[in-house]
Write a protein that holds these residues in place. Structure first.
Motif, PDB file in Angstrom:
ATOM      1  N   ALA A  35       1.017  -1.140  -0.226  1.00 12.23           N
ATOM      2  CA  ALA A  35       0.216   0.101   0.154  1.00 12.23           C
ATOM      3  C   ALA A  35       1.093   1.303   0.057  1.00 12.23           C
ATOM      4  O   ALA A  35       0.478   2.141  -0.562  1.00 12.23           O
ATOM      5  N   VAL A  36       1.813   1.129   0.903  1.00 12.99           N
ATOM      6  CA  VAL A  36       2.843   2.324   0.685  1.00 12.99           C
ATOM      7  C   VAL A  36       3.451   2.528  -0.553  1.00 12.99           C
ATOM      8  O   VAL A  36       3.888   3.980  -0.958  1.00 12.99           O
ATOM      9  N   GLY A  37       3.766   1.516  -1.027  1.00 10.90           N
ATOM     10  CA  GLY A  37       4.522   1.467  -2.427  1.00 10.90           C
ATOM     11  C   GLY A  37       3.665   1.852  -3.389  1.00 10.90           C
ATOM     12  O   GLY A  37       4.018   2.772  -4.345  1.00 10.90           O
ATOM     13  N   PHE A  44       4.527   9.812  -6.949  1.00  9.40           N
ATOM     14  CA  PHE A  44       5.699  10.183  -7.975  1.00  9.40           C
ATOM     15  C   PHE A  44       5.441  10.943  -9.035  1.00  9.40           C
ATOM     16  O   PHE A  44       6.058  11.687  -9.699  1.00  9.40           O
ATOM     17  N   PHE A  45       4.296  10.354  -9.680  1.00 13.92           N
ATOM     18  CA  PHE A  45       3.895  10.772 -11.180  1.00 13.92           C
ATOM     19  C   PHE A  45       2.964  11.895 -10.922  1.00 13.92           C
ATOM     20  O   PHE A  45       2.768  12.904 -11.765  1.00 13.92           O
ATOM     21  N   PRO A  49       7.832  14.419  -6.653  1.00 11.29           N
ATOM     22  CA  PRO A  49       8.564  14.697  -5.544  1.00 11.29           C
ATOM     23  C   PRO A  49       9.042  16.108  -5.400  1.00 11.29           C
ATOM     24  O   PRO A  49       8.928  16.816  -4.324  1.00 11.29           O
ATOM     25  N   GLY A  50       9.415  16.807  -6.486  1.00 16.29           N
ATOM     26  CA  GLY A  50       9.652  18.237  -6.318  1.00 16.29           C
ATOM     27  C   GLY A  50       8.730  19.084  -6.022  1.00 16.29           C
ATOM     28  O   GLY A  50       8.769  19.952  -5.214  1.00 16.29           O
ATOM     29  N   ALA A  90       4.007   9.251   1.118  1.00 18.54           N
ATOM     30  CA  ALA A  90       3.193   7.919   0.829  1.00 18.54           C
ATOM     31  C   ALA A  90       2.871   7.266   1.900  1.00 18.54           C
ATOM     32  O   ALA A  90       1.693   6.565   1.914  1.00 18.54           O
ATOM     33  N   PHE A  91       3.536   7.069   3.165  1.00 18.09           N
ATOM     34  CA  PHE A  91       3.428   6.439   4.268  1.00 18.09           C
ATOM     35  C   PHE A  91       2.065   7.064   5.044  1.00 18.09           C
ATOM     36  O   PHE A  91       1.196   6.501   5.575  1.00 18.09           O
TER      37      PHE A  91
END
Length: 264
Positions: A35-37, A44-45, A49-50, A90-91
């Motif tokens: 789930a975190v992944g 990410f998409f 991150p930026g 994400a977590f």
């Protein structure tokens, strides 16, 4: 006597071998990591991150001098810092599912009155932690950064390091998130019989002093952030006392409820 035996038999036949417990724990952990992944892949998409770091830095950037930005003093900081923010986000995004896996693992071994005790505490403590983090981000940061910049000499151009800012943010998030857990701590102490509700009321004055001492230690040395942490802690302490009375009443074990009814 029959009530006692029926309570003892509530979990009869639910015992599992130790190895099977370990296998179930492994499966639950794998599901939580997946789930975190998945949450990390989605973030990410979009937004990326930026952009996540830009959102995190927005309260500080808004109070920097015109044209000033944060800087990276390490070669890999522009990569590692946004990556850390991505994993942390994400977590937090997957946290409800992670907590559900934890609950699914422990719930079969709990009596019905224990489930009434644990589940509300897990849900409310999670919500209060998020409320504390949001309060810090949307209210405290703006006040603190404005206060700090008002003291900056004109001869200095502020250019904070992105790693130092990340460390500051995580410390503040943790401080306010844990501070907003005060009602949960009060409820648990009262429910376990460690401290009575009457004693908690008597301790009110000492807790106010304790709240301001904690705020002075964990926050920057400015009045704004210290008051922003200490005052909610005092209010949440009062909320915890009120909630503890209701919580104790509705989460008693059957024999405790019978004793209370007979004594009254």
């Amino acid at each position: 006597m029959s009530d006692k035996s029926s309570q003892d038999d509530e979990l009869a036949g639910t015992e599992q071998p130790f190895v099977q417990h370990l296998m179930e724990l492994r499966d639950r952990l794998v599901k939580a990591l997946i789930a975190v992944g998945i949450a990390a892949a989605l973030l990410f998409f979009f937004p990326g991150p930026g952009t996540l770091y830009d959102w995190l830095a927005a309260p500080l950037v808004a109070h920097l001098p015109k044209g000033a930005t944060l800087i990276a003093t390490s070669v890999i900081s522009p990569f590692m810092v946004p990556l850390k923010i991505l994993l942390m986000s994400a977590f937090l995004l997957a946290l409800p599912f992670v907590l559900w896996q934890v609950w699914a693992f422990v719930a079969p071994g709990l009596y019905s009155h224990e489930k009434k005790l644990v589940l509300p505490l897990v849900v409310s403590s999670t919500l209060l932690f998020f409320v504390g983090v949001c309060f810090c981000y949307f209210f405290v940061f703006g006040q603190v950064f404005s206060f700090i910049q008002s003291f900056a000499p004109k001869s200095i151009t502020a250019a904070p390091d992105i790693e130092a800012y990340l460390g500051f943010v995580l410390t503040m998030f943790l401080a306010f998130g844990l501070a907003f857990e005060v009602p949960i701590v009060v409820i648990v102490l009262a429910r376990m019989g460690i401290v009575s509700v009457a004693k908690l009321r008597e301790f009110r004055g000492y807790f106010i002093v304790l709240a301001f001492v904690i705020a002075a230690i964990v926050t920057p040395p400015d009045v704004v952030s210290q008051l922003a942490l200490a005052i909610p802690m005092c209010l949440l302490y009062e909320l915890g006392i009120w909630a503890a009375q209701i919580f104790i009443k509705h989460t008693q074990a059957p024999e405790e409820a019978d004793q209370t009814a007979s004594s009254s």
